[in-house]
Design a protein around this motif. Structure first.
Motif, PDB file in Angstrom:
ATOM      1  N   PHE A  60      -6.391  -5.182  -3.667  1.00 27.35           N
ATOM      2  CA  PHE A  60      -5.290  -5.040  -2.715  1.00 27.35           C
ATOM      3  C   PHE A  60      -5.063  -6.327  -1.937  1.00 27.35           C
ATOM      4  N   ALA A 114       3.755   1.985  -8.822  1.00 26.37           N
ATOM      5  CA  ALA A 114       2.360   2.167  -8.400  1.00 26.37           C
ATOM      6  C   ALA A 114       2.232   2.064  -6.886  1.00 26.37           C
ATOM      7  N   LEU A 115       2.955   1.151  -6.263  1.00 20.93           N
ATOM      8  CA  LEU A 115       2.937   1.031  -4.806  1.00 20.93           C
ATOM      9  C   LEU A 115       3.463   2.300  -4.144  1.00 20.93           C
ATOM     10  N   GLN A 140      -4.828   1.146 -10.925  1.00 20.65           N
ATOM     11  CA  GLN A 140      -3.606   1.188 -11.727  1.00 20.65           C
ATOM     12  C   GLN A 140      -3.146  -0.190 -12.193  1.00 20.65           C
ATOM     13  N   ALA A 196       0.882   5.066  -4.614  1.00 18.15           N
ATOM     14  CA  ALA A 196      -0.283   4.819  -3.752  1.00 18.15           C
ATOM     15  C   ALA A 196       0.045   5.122  -2.293  1.00 18.15           C
ATOM     16  N   PHE A 211      -0.869   3.580   3.618  1.00 17.04           N
ATOM     17  CA  PHE A 211      -1.859   2.995   2.720  1.00 17.04           C
ATOM     18  C   PHE A 211      -3.238   3.058   3.352  1.00 17.04           C
ATOM     19  N   TRP A 255      -6.783   3.594  -5.566  1.00 18.44           N
ATOM     20  CA  TRP A 255      -6.026   4.071  -6.719  1.00 18.44           C
ATOM     21  C   TRP A 255      -5.081   2.968  -7.218  1.00 18.44           C
ATOM     22  N   LEU A 256      -4.438   2.274  -6.289  1.00 18.57           N
ATOM     23  CA  LEU A 256      -3.522   1.185  -6.643  1.00 18.57           C
ATOM     24  C   LEU A 256      -4.254   0.087  -7.408  1.00 18.57           C
ATOM     25  N   GLU A 257      -5.432  -0.294  -6.919  1.00 17.50           N
ATOM     26  CA  GLU A 257      -6.224  -1.310  -7.618  1.00 17.50           C
ATOM     27  C   GLU A 257      -6.542  -0.882  -9.049  1.00 17.50           C
TER      28      GLU A 257
END
Length: 130
Positions: free
Chosen positions: A34, A54-55, A29, A58, A18, A25-27
């Motif tokens: 984070f 998503a995790l 989605q 990411a 990460f 990108w995760l945020e």
């Protein structure tokens, strides 16, 4: 930055990590920061299958830039949910974004309460004289 490497029964190797690209990108989605996600994961909070996918995506974006949630689902199916989540949570914890944050309450690998920034100047910014 450390990777968490997992090999599937078929021999496929997945390296979870990460960094900024994956976390940003995760945020996007999931619509959460984070830091909020880290707290929720740390506290064993509500985790949907969409968040799990998503995790995974990411955590693999550093090597697989165009990974989709469907691709992440295939990884989960290949590794199994428990093995995948163990690797993802370890990689999330190992992310060194908070290294040197100076928060005495936060242990290594935890999300500090005051995680708005690192408190250090970016090495890419030119020095200015006072």
């Amino acid at each position: 930055m450390e990777y968490v490497e997992v090999r599937s029964d078929s021999g496929q190797v997945y390296r979870f990590r990460f960094g900024m690209t994956g976390l940003r990108w995760l945020e996007e989605q999931v619509g959460e920061s984070f830091v909020e996600l880290g707290r929720r994961l740390e506290q064993g909070g509500n985790v949907s299958l969409t968040l799990v996918s998503a995790l995974v995506a990411a955590g693999l974006r550093h090597e697989w830039r165009d990974i989709s949630l469907d691709d992440a689902d295939e990884v989960i199916d290949n590794l199994g949910l428990q093995r995948t989540m163990d690797a993802v949570l370890e990689a999330f914890t190992r992310s060194n974004l908070f290294k040197g944050s100076g928060d005495a309450e936060a242990g290594e690998g935890t999300v500090p309460k005051n995680a708005a920034g690192t408190g250090t100047r970016s090495s890419r910014q030119p020095r200015t004289s006072a």
